[in-house]
Design a protein around this motif. Structure first.
Motif, mmCIF file in Angstrom:
data_model
loop_
_atom_site.group_PDB
_atom_site.id
_atom_site.type_symbol
_atom_site.label_atom_id
_atom_site.label_comp_id
_atom_site.label_asym_id
_atom_site.label_seq_id
_atom_site.Cartn_x
_atom_site.Cartn_y
_atom_site.Cartn_z
ATOM 1 N N GLY A 197 0.915 -1.092 0.125
ATOM 2 C CA GLY A 197 0.093 0.021 0.071
ATOM 3 C C GLY A 197 0.718 1.315 -0.027
ATOM 4 N N ALA A 198 2.169 1.104 -0.011
ATOM 5 C CA ALA A 198 3.049 2.388 0.086
ATOM 6 C C ALA A 198 3.122 3.136 -1.387
ATOM 7 C CB ALA A 198 4.480 1.934 0.419
ATOM 8 N N ASP A 199 3.399 4.313 -1.337
ATOM 9 C CA ASP A 199 3.618 5.208 -2.478
ATOM 10 C C ASP A 199 4.619 4.730 -3.215
ATOM 11 O OD1 ASP A 199 1.203 6.500 -1.769
ATOM 12 O OD2 ASP A 199 2.396 8.078 -0.779
ATOM 13 N N ASP A 200 5.769 4.204 -2.478
ATOM 14 C CA ASP A 200 6.837 3.775 -3.621
ATOM 15 C C ASP A 200 6.865 2.344 -4.266
ATOM 16 O OD1 ASP A 200 7.366 2.074 -1.284
ATOM 17 O OD2 ASP A 200 9.333 2.502 -1.148
ATOM 18 N N VAL A 201 5.712 1.862 -4.388
ATOM 19 C CA VAL A 201 5.652 0.511 -4.957
ATOM 20 C C VAL A 201 5.356 0.592 -6.515
ATOM 21 C CG1 VAL A 201 4.059 -1.513 -5.200
ATOM 22 C CG2 VAL A 201 4.625 -0.739 -2.845
ATOM 23 N N GLU A 202 6.181 -0.002 -7.174
ATOM 24 C CA GLU A 202 6.157 0.056 -8.714
ATOM 25 C C GLU A 202 5.838 -1.225 -9.196
ATOM 26 O OE1 GLU A 202 9.824 1.592 -10.089
ATOM 27 O OE2 GLU A 202 9.544 3.527 -9.256
ATOM 28 N N ILE A 203 4.941 -1.393 -10.250
ATOM 29 C CA ILE A 203 4.511 -2.501 -10.920
ATOM 30 C C ILE A 203 4.821 -2.430 -12.250
ATOM 31 C CG2 ILE A 203 2.567 -4.003 -11.245
ATOM 32 C CD1 ILE A 203 1.228 -2.758 -8.899
ATOM 33 N N ALA A 204 5.346 -3.464 -12.949
ATOM 34 C CA ALA A 204 5.706 -3.684 -14.345
ATOM 35 C C ALA A 204 5.216 -5.020 -14.941
ATOM 36 C CB ALA A 204 7.459 -3.427 -14.522
ATOM 37 N N PHE A 205 4.956 -4.959 -16.215
ATOM 38 C CA PHE A 205 4.188 -6.295 -16.954
ATOM 39 C C PHE A 205 5.183 -6.578 -17.972
ATOM 40 C CE2 PHE A 205 1.139 -4.113 -14.680
ATOM 41 C CZ PHE A 205 0.044 -5.190 -14.047
ATOM 42 N N SER A 206 5.239 -7.979 -18.217
ATOM 43 C CA SER A 206 5.809 -8.533 -19.280
ATOM 44 C C SER A 206 5.102 -7.985 -20.575
ATOM 45 C CB SER A 206 5.777 -10.081 -19.347
ATOM 46 O OG SER A 206 4.292 -10.578 -19.540
ATOM 47 N N ASN A 207 5.624 -8.188 -21.981
ATOM 48 C CA ASN A 207 5.160 -7.596 -23.062
ATOM 49 C C ASN A 207 4.285 -8.576 -23.774
ATOM 50 O OD1 ASN A 207 6.923 -9.486 -23.957
ATOM 51 N ND2 ASN A 207 8.159 -8.400 -25.088
ATOM 52 N N SER A 208 3.558 -9.400 -22.995
ATOM 53 C CA SER A 208 2.571 -10.517 -23.498
ATOM 54 C C SER A 208 1.365 -9.557 -24.258
ATOM 55 C CB SER A 208 2.294 -11.563 -22.431
ATOM 56 O OG SER A 208 1.143 -12.283 -22.902
ATOM 57 N N ASN A 209 0.960 -10.215 -25.020
ATOM 58 C CA ASN A 209 -0.082 -9.394 -25.623
ATOM 59 C C ASN A 209 -1.777 -9.807 -25.154
ATOM 60 O OD1 ASN A 209 -0.415 -12.013 -26.701
ATOM 61 N ND2 ASN A 209 -0.205 -11.694 -28.919
ATOM 62 N N LEU A 210 -1.615 -10.855 -24.246
ATOM 63 C CA LEU A 210 -2.669 -11.300 -23.193
ATOM 64 C C LEU A 210 -2.982 -10.312 -22.276
ATOM 65 C CD1 LEU A 210 -1.870 -14.951 -22.621
ATOM 66 C CD2 LEU A 210 -3.457 -14.021 -24.242
ATOM 67 N N TRP A 211 -1.815 -9.073 -21.919
ATOM 68 C CA TRP A 211 -2.410 -8.243 -21.032
ATOM 69 C C TRP A 211 -3.216 -7.357 -21.900
ATOM 70 C CZ3 TRP A 211 -1.841 -9.609 -16.247
ATOM 71 C CH2 TRP A 211 -0.667 -10.348 -15.671
ATOM 72 N N LYS A 212 -4.341 -6.695 -21.019
ATOM 73 C CA LYS A 212 -5.084 -5.650 -21.514
ATOM 74 C C LYS A 212 -5.377 -4.731 -20.180
ATOM 75 C CE LYS A 212 -7.730 -8.945 -24.682
ATOM 76 N NZ LYS A 212 -7.009 -8.315 -25.893
ATOM 77 N N GLU A 213 -5.826 -3.685 -20.622
ATOM 78 C CA GLU A 213 -6.025 -2.700 -19.623
ATOM 79 C C GLU A 213 -7.320 -1.996 -19.495
ATOM 80 O OE1 GLU A 213 -3.595 0.861 -20.126
ATOM 81 O OE2 GLU A 213 -1.481 -0.267 -20.181
ATOM 82 N N GLY A 214 -7.714 -1.720 -17.817
ATOM 83 C CA GLY A 214 -9.300 -1.552 -17.784
ATOM 84 C C GLY A 214 -9.252 -0.964 -16.292
ATOM 85 N N TYR A 215 -10.602 -1.059 -15.694
ATOM 86 C CA TYR A 215 -10.900 -0.660 -14.547
ATOM 87 C C TYR A 215 -11.737 -1.649 -13.846
ATOM 88 C CZ TYR A 215 -9.079 3.842 -15.870
ATOM 89 O OH TYR A 215 -8.258 5.025 -16.457
ATOM 90 N N SER A 216 -11.010 -2.144 -12.544
ATOM 91 C CA SER A 216 -12.000 -3.110 -11.891
ATOM 92 C C SER A 216 -13.189 -2.608 -11.298
ATOM 93 C CB SER A 216 -11.045 -3.702 -10.810
ATOM 94 O OG SER A 216 -11.899 -4.666 -10.058
#
Length: 446
Positions: free
Chosen positions: A63-82
């Protein structure tokens, strides 16, 4: 988990349920997770040890502000809002009726802070008895990423499965085909492999004899199973703070454990605040990668959490400098600190460090509190309690350059250059010798 409760109204759920097609998709469940025939989580199935758990802290505060998330370049990943009650950004995979995701490659993400990185590989996504509303319908299996509007403390990097996905940040418009798994009572299994890395050694899997994994807030028809041989879920390696915390005060829904299958599951939606189990990981499991299977029968989220007993190491300076790099870091018991650097005041240089307590180096050498510690020695200190290291600066010794007189000939210029270089080297050697003599003298006083 409390952050993951859906805001979908009851009427909407009923409508969705009545529209489910009569043709469910059947698939083989290779994990033998059945959600039946278990016994309650409690003193008979989990080791109750509040003292141990009080000492554990997360290596990455999700829950901290310094957490970073990175993703692989798989074309299965899509973006949206839960489309849960936070309308939080996610990256997700569409799990449709005809999608075969039993073996996927290059589908992973990382969660990082300054000290550690967790890599989560999703090896497969299995559907069992999951009914779809239309041929175009799909369920999201994703990762919560968060943004500035996400409530502070929300665990980013959590696996989030089964919520409807919206296309806009207000969650007013749902993506075509997306539906809420709560209306189907089918199951999705995520088969993951997780590895932990330290920033100081990014190419080597981090391991510790005192590392734990948090199975947190078991409550919403979830199941958890570790596949690593020798590290399966058993009473001997599962810990909780109390038996009461594992079950709700009222209601028929219960948190359960299958001794035969070696897995945990929530039988129904369990409304409980602290139903957490911490699993001790063997170093073999850490090195190979934790193979954790998550079963989801309704919309739910599961944090990715490594825990350990850690101590605070602080770096401060005397009045003749300032700490330049790390000021505070948490170090796992038995490990060594990263060390820090300073910016000396004008006319000063870093001479040595001191510790506020006696410390022991990896070679067995003990250095008393207040005695000089070199930067190299500091990085070899075994941390088994909170420590404060103080940087001690001394006045820089002025460099005296001999007056060789003015010369316009190339020969004399070369001689002057050689003379200056010799003086510099001589002064440097004398400075090092003087500093070494000072340190020997200091240590001889203790």
């Amino acid at each position: 988990m409390k952050y993951k409760k859906a805001k979908t109204a009851l009427a909407a759920s009923i409508i969705a349920a009545t529209s489910v097609m009569a043709t469910p998709v059947f698939a083989t469940n290779p994990y033998d997770i059945t959600y039946t025939d278990g016994q309650e989580l409690g003193e008979e199935t989990v080791t109750i040890n509040p003292t141990l758990l009080a000492e554990l802290t997360p290596l990455i505060d999700m829950g901290a502000d310094d957490v970073e998330i990175a993703f692989s370049n798989s074309n299965l990943w899509k973006e949206g809002y839960s489309n849960n009650n936070f309308c939080t950004p996610i990256k997700y995979v569409e799990v449709s009726g005809d999608a075969d995701l039993s073996e996927v490659e290059n589908l992973y993400y990382t969660v990082s802070n300054r000290q550690y990185t967790i890599r989560v590989d999703i090896a497969s996504i299995i559907k069992e008895d999951l009914a779809f509303t239309t041929e175009a319908a799909w369920v999201a299996a994703g990762v919560l990423t968060g943004n500035s509007a996400t409530p502070k403390g929300t665990p980013k990097g959590s696996l989030e499965v089964g919520f409807q996905v919206a296309t806009d940040e207000t969650c007013e418009t749902n993506a075509t085909g997306s539906f809420n798994i709560a209306s189907t009572r089918g199951t999705i299994f995520l088969d993951t492999k997780q590895k932990l890395f330290a920033t100081s050694a990014p190419n080597k899997v981090f391991s510790s004899s005192e590392l734990y994994y948090g199975i947190l807030d078991i409550d919403a028809n979830q199941a958890f199973k570790i596949l690593n041989t020798g590290n399966e879920l058993t009473k001997s390696n599962m810990f909780a703070k109390s038996a009461a915390a594992l079950q709700p005060a009222t209601g028929e829904a219960r948190n359960m454990y299958s001794e035969e299958g070696k897995y945990i599951y929530a039988q129904g939606t369990v409304m409980n605040q602290d139903s957490d189990v911490f699993v001790k990981l063997s170093e073999a499991t850490q090195t190979a990668g934790l193979e954790m299977v998550y079963g989801i029968r309704s919309n739910a989220g599961s944090p990715i959490s490594y825990y350990a007993k850690q101590y605070a190491v602080k770096y401060v300076s005397d009045e003749n400098g300032e700490i330049k790099d790390i000021e505070t870091e948490n170090i796992i018991a038995g490990k060594t600190p990263s060390g820090s650097t300073t910016t000396p005041a004008d006319g000063y240089e870093l001479d040595y460090w001191t510790a506020d307590k006696d410390v022991t180096l990896t070679d067995g050498t003990t250095i008393k509190a207040g005695n000089p510690i070199s930067s190299e020695e500091l990085a070899e200190v075994i941390v088994n309690e909170d420590l404060v290291f103080t940087a001690v600066h001394v006045e820089s010794e002025p460099l005296e350059v001999p007056d060789t007189g003015a010369s316009t000939s190339e020969k004399n210029a070369a001689l002057v250059a050689i003379s200056v270089i010799g003086a510099v080297l001589g002064a440097s050697i004398l400075g090092v010798l003087a500093k070494a003599i000072r340190k020997i003298h200091r240590r001889s006083q203790f």
